[in-house]
Scaffold this motif. Structure first.
Motif, PDB file in Angstrom:
ATOM      1  N   THR A   7       0.841  -1.194   0.000  1.00 40.79           N
ATOM      2  CA  THR A   7       0.000   0.000   0.000  1.00 40.79           C
ATOM      3  C   THR A   7       0.876   1.244   0.000  1.00 40.79           C
ATOM      4  O   THR A   7       2.035   1.205   0.418  1.00 40.79           O
ATOM      5  CB  THR A   7      -0.974  -0.003   1.198  1.00 40.79           C
ATOM      6  OG1 THR A   7      -1.984   0.981   0.988  1.00 40.79           O
ATOM      7  CG2 THR A   7      -0.261   0.276   2.506  1.00 40.79           C
ATOM      8  N   ARG A  69       4.801   2.716  -6.164  1.00 41.28           N
ATOM      9  CA  ARG A  69       4.418   1.332  -6.443  1.00 41.28           C
ATOM     10  C   ARG A  69       5.640   0.521  -6.877  1.00 41.28           C
ATOM     11  O   ARG A  69       5.789  -0.640  -6.491  1.00 41.28           O
ATOM     12  CB  ARG A  69       3.314   1.282  -7.498  1.00 41.28           C
ATOM     13  CG  ARG A  69       1.941   1.665  -6.957  1.00 41.28           C
ATOM     14  CD  ARG A  69       0.847   1.136  -7.877  1.00 41.28           C
ATOM     15  NE  ARG A  69      -0.473   1.405  -7.324  1.00 41.28           N
ATOM     16  CZ  ARG A  69      -1.225   2.455  -7.655  1.00 41.28           C
ATOM     17  NH1 ARG A  69      -0.773   3.338  -8.529  1.00 41.28           N
ATOM     18  NH2 ARG A  69      -2.421   2.623  -7.129  1.00 41.28           N
ATOM     19  N   ASP A  85      -5.130   0.169  -2.188  1.00 42.14           N
ATOM     20  CA  ASP A  85      -5.123   1.577  -1.840  1.00 42.14           C
ATOM     21  C   ASP A  85      -5.260   1.699  -0.323  1.00 42.14           C
ATOM     22  O   ASP A  85      -5.976   0.915   0.315  1.00 42.14           O
ATOM     23  CB  ASP A  85      -6.291   2.265  -2.541  1.00 42.14           C
ATOM     24  CG  ASP A  85      -6.223   3.772  -2.476  1.00 42.14           C
ATOM     25  OD1 ASP A  85      -6.439   4.311  -1.366  1.00 42.14           O
ATOM     26  OD2 ASP A  85      -5.997   4.417  -3.495  1.00 42.14           O
ATOM     27  N   LEU A 160      -7.281   0.643  -6.914  1.00 43.91           N
ATOM     28  CA  LEU A 160      -7.744   0.442  -5.548  1.00 43.91           C
ATOM     29  C   LEU A 160      -7.406  -0.949  -5.024  1.00 43.91           C
ATOM     30  O   LEU A 160      -7.020  -1.107  -3.864  1.00 43.91           O
ATOM     31  CB  LEU A 160      -9.257   0.669  -5.467  1.00 43.91           C
ATOM     32  CG  LEU A 160      -9.758   2.088  -5.740  1.00 43.91           C
ATOM     33  CD1 LEU A 160     -11.275   2.135  -5.628  1.00 43.91           C
ATOM     34  CD2 LEU A 160      -9.126   3.082  -4.785  1.00 43.91           C
ATOM     35  N   HIS A 210     -13.995   0.824   0.449  1.00 44.95           N
ATOM     36  CA  HIS A 210     -13.309   2.103   0.283  1.00 44.95           C
ATOM     37  C   HIS A 210     -13.754   3.080   1.364  1.00 44.95           C
ATOM     38  O   HIS A 210     -14.924   3.464   1.418  1.00 44.95           O
ATOM     39  CB  HIS A 210     -13.609   2.673  -1.105  1.00 44.95           C
ATOM     40  CG  HIS A 210     -12.890   3.940  -1.419  1.00 44.95           C
ATOM     41  ND1 HIS A 210     -13.375   5.171  -1.074  1.00 44.95           N
ATOM     42  CD2 HIS A 210     -11.700   4.167  -2.025  1.00 44.95           C
ATOM     43  CE1 HIS A 210     -12.532   6.109  -1.469  1.00 44.95           C
ATOM     44  NE2 HIS A 210     -11.505   5.525  -2.051  1.00 44.95           N
TER      45      HIS A 210
END
Length: 285
Positions: A7, A69, A85, A160, A210
């Motif tokens: 993450t 990333r 995410d 995500l 989310h």
């Protein structure tokens, strides 16, 4: 098969705490969590885990999402990489479903995400409650918990929640670090995956939730990055991405945009940026 969860973080400590809580409650724990911090120091007093947590730091005043990333993937030791995410809380079966679909269908796998209203998580995570109140993005398909479905286009990729093997990540060349700030790097990566012959699937049962944050429509706060990254994508692939945002900028007289070029007419004013902030009940842009 070893599995690394990864993450990216700038701020949002509470969201990271909830992500970790979700991993702690997983039916199959990851073998590690790699946190790529786009800030100077890690968050303090995070929940304990029974899997290692490792930190990597990525410099850049603008959000260096592609670089972060890449650093996270380079740091990870898992054969499978699960990118989440920091806003996303994994359901108990997310890691397990991504892990068990690594052999078949393999490729890059996307899990569904339900968007939560403000205040949905206050203390302990109640997955049944999140399932009831979470809202699917209207552009994304519903999928059964045991379903595996090929995507119609690699353009379906979103950052995500997705998983792929470390070898497929390397096969696609990772993410293009020329993309800096908001937008474009994921669509570029999807094109890289397609060129590398990596198939893409929707995976049922790999649900995430989310967590709410402020939404701006249009994304005036990212105007410069969106224009810059859209131009880069056009120069690389011969087509535009982020058409939705570019169309909104054009409608409001900020840019002139045609098949080949973007001409900036003016930047958004501070008042326009402030007015683009949506009310708290807005879940997605």
């Amino acid at each position: 098969m070893s599995v690394s969860a990864l993450t990216l973080v700038r701020g949002r400590r509470t969201h990271l705490v909830n992500l970790i809580a979700g991993l702690n409650a997983s039916t199959r724990k990851p073998d590690e969590l790699v946190v790529a911090y786009m800030q100077d120091a890690p968050h303090a007093d995070l929940p304990a885990t029974d899997f290692p947590m490792r930190n990597v730091f990525v410099e850049g005043d603008e959000m260096p999402l592609a670089a972060a990333r890449n650093r996270a993937a380079a740091t990870a030791v898992g054969e499978q990489l699960i990118f989440l995410d920091v806003d996303c809380v994994p359901s108990p079966t997310l890691v397990e479903r991504y892990a068990e679909t690594a052999g078949w269908p393999g490729g890059i796998r996307l899990g569904e995400v339900l968007y939560l209203p403000a205040g949905a998580i206050d203390g302990a995570i109640d997955v049944d409650a999140l399932d009831r109140i979470g809202v699917r993005h209207p552009a994304k398909p519903p999928i059964a918990t045991d379903e595996i479905r090929p995507t119609p286009s690699h353009g379906e990729l979103w950052g995500l929640s997705f998983a792929l093997s470390a070898s497929d990540w390397a096969r696609a060349g990772g993410m293009d670090e020329r993309y800096v700030g908001y937008g474009g790097e994921e669509t570029d990566f999807a094109a890289r995956l397609e060129c590398a012959g990596v198939p893409m699937w929707w995976i049922g049962g790999a649900r995430a939730y989310h967590q709410h944050h402020v939404v701006h429509t249009p994304a005036f706060q990212h105007f410069d990055a969106i224009v810059r990254n859209a131009r880069l994508f056009r120069a690389t692939w011969g087509r535009w991405c982020m058409d939705y945002w570019l169309g909104q900028f054009a409608e409001r007289g900020l840019i002139a945009w045609d098949a080949d070029t973007i001409t900036v007419l003016r930047g958004p004013t501070a008042a326009e940026v402030a007015a683009s902030r949506m009310p708290p009940e807005t879940l997605f842009s």
